[in-house]
Design an enzyme around this catalytic site. Sequence first.
Site, PDB file in Angstrom:
ATOM      1  N   ARG A  60       2.802  16.151  -8.624  1.00 43.09           N
ATOM      2  CA  ARG A  60       3.899  17.011  -8.150  1.00 43.09           C
ATOM      3  C   ARG A  60       5.266  16.489  -8.616  1.00 43.09           C
ATOM      4  O   ARG A  60       6.161  17.277  -8.941  1.00 43.09           O
ATOM      5  CB  ARG A  60       3.840  17.089  -6.618  1.00 43.09           C
ATOM      6  CG  ARG A  60       4.834  18.071  -5.997  1.00 43.09           C
ATOM      7  CD  ARG A  60       4.493  18.309  -4.527  1.00 43.09           C
ATOM      8  NE  ARG A  60       5.422  19.251  -3.910  1.00 43.09           N
ATOM      9  CZ  ARG A  60       6.313  18.924  -2.970  1.00 43.09           C
ATOM     10  NH1 ARG A  60       6.402  17.663  -2.552  1.00 43.09           N
ATOM     11  NH2 ARG A  60       7.109  19.835  -2.461  1.00 43.09           N
ATOM     12  N   HIS A  64       7.965  18.804 -10.486  1.00 41.54           N
ATOM     13  CA  HIS A  64       9.321  19.005  -9.960  1.00 41.54           C
ATOM     14  C   HIS A  64      10.374  18.416 -10.895  1.00 41.54           C
ATOM     15  O   HIS A  64      11.529  18.846 -10.867  1.00 41.54           O
ATOM     16  CB  HIS A  64       9.436  18.415  -8.553  1.00 41.54           C
ATOM     17  CG  HIS A  64       8.835  19.294  -7.497  1.00 41.54           C
ATOM     18  ND1 HIS A  64       9.470  19.604  -6.323  1.00 41.54           N
ATOM     19  CD2 HIS A  64       7.648  19.950  -7.456  1.00 41.54           C
ATOM     20  CE1 HIS A  64       8.695  20.407  -5.596  1.00 41.54           C
ATOM     21  NE2 HIS A  64       7.582  20.620  -6.267  1.00 41.54           N
ATOM     22  N   HIS A 186      -3.202  22.491  -6.822  1.00 38.08           N
ATOM     23  CA  HIS A 186      -3.386  22.486  -5.369  1.00 38.08           C
ATOM     24  C   HIS A 186      -4.842  22.302  -4.970  1.00 38.08           C
ATOM     25  O   HIS A 186      -5.185  22.449  -3.795  1.00 38.08           O
ATOM     26  CB  HIS A 186      -2.819  23.776  -4.758  1.00 38.08           C
ATOM     27  CG  HIS A 186      -1.323  23.806  -4.731  1.00 38.08           C
ATOM     28  ND1 HIS A 186      -0.590  24.898  -4.313  1.00 38.08           N
ATOM     29  CD2 HIS A 186      -0.405  22.867  -5.085  1.00 38.08           C
ATOM     30  CE1 HIS A 186       0.707  24.631  -4.405  1.00 38.08           C
ATOM     31  NE2 HIS A 186       0.839  23.405  -4.876  1.00 38.08           N
TER      32      HIS A 186
END
Length: 313
Positions: A60, A64, A186
């Site tokens: 992640r 990001h 996910h």
Amino acid sequence: MAASASCISLVVLVALATAASAQLSPTFYDSSCPGALAAIKSAVTAAVSSDPRMGASLLRLHFHDCFVQGCDASVLLSGNEQNAGPNAGSLRGFGVIDGIKAQVEAVCKQTVSCADILAVAARDSVVALGGPSWTVPLGRRDSTGANAGLANSDIPGPGSSRAQLEAAFLKKGLDTVDMVALSGAHTIGRAQCSSFRSRIYGCDTNINAAYAASLRANCPQSGGNGNLAPLDATTPNTFDNAYYTDLLSQKGLMHSDQVLFNGDTTDNTVRNFASNPAAFSSAFTTAMIKMGNIAPLTGAQGQIRLSCSKVNS
């Protein structure tokens, strides 16, 4: 003359774009720091072994990072982007990256960028949890600034619609298949109650009733914002395609998950990835390489930070 000039301009632009992407190379550190990749892999494997959720957190971080200013490690600079809505209180793994950076610095002084460490750590995290591997192009350099405003505007949130997701990814040069494939990240990790509360308390009708009831047990209507639930209810610590089979059963944890399978244009891609693990792995690795190529700083741009959390003095 005008038509001819514009054609020449187009050729020049294409050549420049090709040159920029060609500056990243899997062999970038082969001579300057041959031990870099092994050091990163060892540290990531140890971190994920002690905390499987860390694999999702490192993946992640790379996502990001790349969605704000490109893959330049701006997300690692203290404050700023870290305080933006999509990041504050939920991004983690900074200490692991700092530890990796210290190990790499001990081997090769000011040679390997924090941006490259993020890209490699993301790949190694996926592999550590049983997912596919891919060759990471290297040679990114680190930014000297960050942008909280862009983090707030460009990183899609848990309440995003399918159209909003597609627009956010397209803005970064990633198509709809890339978007559905990258959402498959996910299949590992956990999300905070605050990011899925509205979905389980009546805002969404496309959710399995028993699944929603099970989630409400640990996510009250008020309070408990940081309580966690697995993004993939089936195999939360294994990188596989179960995320997509969950969507077929209306067991997407966040609104932005279930919109990928909700009687719309992405349904067939979800069905394909649910029934064909190899198709998902191929699409995911392709999309990760594309994402890692978003606007990298190369050559003399930026710097190689000595500490990932602050610019060089």
